[in-house]
Design an enzyme around this catalytic site. Sequence first.
Site, PDB file in Angstrom:
ATOM      1  CG  ASN A  10      -1.943   0.912   1.777  1.00 43.83           C
ATOM      2  OD1 ASN A  10      -1.554   2.177   0.763  1.00 43.83           O
ATOM      3  ND2 ASN A  10      -2.097   1.632   2.742  1.00 43.83           N
ATOM      4  CE  LYS A  12       0.072   3.048   4.633  1.00 43.61           C
ATOM      5  NZ  LYS A  12       0.635   3.460   6.626  1.00 43.61           N
ATOM      6  CG  HIS A  96      -5.735   2.038   5.061  1.00 45.60           C
ATOM      7  ND1 HIS A  96      -4.771   2.900   6.049  1.00 45.60           N
ATOM      8  CD2 HIS A  96      -4.375   1.112   4.891  1.00 45.60           C
ATOM      9  CE1 HIS A  96      -3.651   3.163   6.365  1.00 45.60           C
ATOM     10  NE2 HIS A  96      -3.092   2.078   6.123  1.00 45.60           N
ATOM     11  CD  GLU A  98      -2.427   5.102   6.741  1.00 46.40           C
ATOM     12  OE1 GLU A  98      -2.598   5.390   5.278  1.00 46.40           O
ATOM     13  OE2 GLU A  98      -2.065   5.183   7.364  1.00 46.40           O
ATOM     14  CD  GLU A 168      -3.429  -3.002   7.683  1.00 47.53           C
ATOM     15  OE1 GLU A 168      -2.396  -2.785   6.818  1.00 47.53           O
ATOM     16  OE2 GLU A 168      -3.771  -1.861   7.702  1.00 47.53           O
ATOM     17  N   GLY A 174       2.809   2.579  10.692  1.00 46.17           N
ATOM     18  CA  GLY A 174       3.541   3.550  10.696  1.00 46.17           C
ATOM     19  C   GLY A 174       4.840   3.812  11.997  1.00 46.17           C
ATOM     20  CB  SER A 214       5.430  -1.994  11.854  1.00 46.06           C
ATOM     21  OG  SER A 214       5.366  -0.675  12.067  1.00 46.06           O
TER      22      SER A 214
HETATM   23  P1  PGA Z   1       3.650   0.363   7.546  1.00 42.04           P
HETATM   24  O1  PGA Z   1       1.795   0.436   6.810  1.00 42.04           O
HETATM   25  O2  PGA Z   1       3.895  -1.154   7.187  1.00 42.04           O
HETATM   26  O3  PGA Z   1       4.018   1.251   7.083  1.00 42.04           O
HETATM   27  O4  PGA Z   1       2.624   0.676   8.971  1.00 42.04           O
HETATM   28  C1  PGA Z   1       0.870  -0.423   6.490  1.00 42.04           C
HETATM   29  C2  PGA Z   1      -0.682   0.294   6.041  1.00 42.04           C
HETATM   30  O5  PGA Z   1      -1.343   0.791   7.214  1.00 42.04           O
HETATM   31  O6  PGA Z   1      -0.696  -1.217   5.667  1.00 42.04           O
END
Ligand code: PGA
Length: 252
Positions: A10, A12, A96, A98, A168, A174, A214
Site C-alpha cells: 500500500n 499510500k 484502511h 487512515e 491491521e 507506520g 510495520s
Molecule cells: P506500515 O503500514 O507497513 O507502514 O506500518 C501498513 C498499512 O498501513 O497498511
Amino acid sequence: MARTPVIVGNWKMNLTRSAAADLVNALRAKLDGVRDVEIGVCPVATVIPSIAPLLAGSAIRHGAQNVHWEDSGAFTGEISGEMLRELGCTYAIVGHSERRQYFGETDARVNQRAKAALRWDLTPIICVGETLEEREAGKTLEVVGRQIRGCLEGWSAEELKKAVLAYEPVWAIGTGKTATPEQAQEVHAMIRGLLTELFDADTAQAIRIQYGGSVKPDNVKSLMAQPDIDGALVGGASLKAEQFVPLVRFRD
Ligand code: PGA
C-alpha cells in the site's frame, strides 16, 4: 487447506510517476519468477495508468487504495469500481485505518465500498484493527469482531470467498511497533472463528487474512509462520525494492 499467501504494498500518498516506474522495474527484475505468493501493489490512482503497462505479463498485480460505492454520479473526488476495472486493477483496499481516522469511514460504508469492488470483479482488501486505547482497555477482540460483522453484514459466503481481509492494529501502522506473531495470531484466529459462525467452516478456511502494521524483512517470517496469517499488507517497506523483495520472498 492451503491458502496462497497474498502480499500487497500500500503505497499510500507516495511516489510520483517516475519514482513509481523505477520501483516497479526494480520489483519486476527480482519478483517475476515468484509463483507461490500472490503479489500486488496499490499506488495512488494517478499513477495506476503509467505502471499498469510496466506490470503487464509480470507476476505483480495492481490495485487501488479505495473505491466508491456507486458506479458514477455526483461524488466529487471519488473513483468508481468501473473506472478501476478499466485500469486493469485487481484489488481495491477498503476501510484502511487512515481512511477511518481522517475521512470518517464507517463499517457500513466499508461494506458498501467492498460490495462495489465485487460488482466490478475487484478483490476488496477489507481492513480492520483496534487502536492502542482499545487494546489497552482489553477490547481488541470485541472491536475487531464488531468491525468484521459490520463490514460483512448482508454478505453471502460466495461473496466473502472473493475478498481478502487485513488485520491491521492501528498502533502498529507506520510506528515500527509490530504486533508480536502471537498477538496477531490471536486476532486472526478469532476472525476465522467468527467467519465460521457467520458463514461456514469451508468459507472461513478458504479466506485469506493478511496482517499489516510495520511488516519488515526481519519480522515477516515469524508472522507468516502463524497458522492463520496468510499474507501482509505493507506500507513503508513496500516503497523500497530492497525491503519489499525480501518480504515477498519470505520463504527464501
Ligand atoms: P506500515 O503500514 O507497513 O507502514 O506500518 C501498513 C498499512 O498501513 O497498511
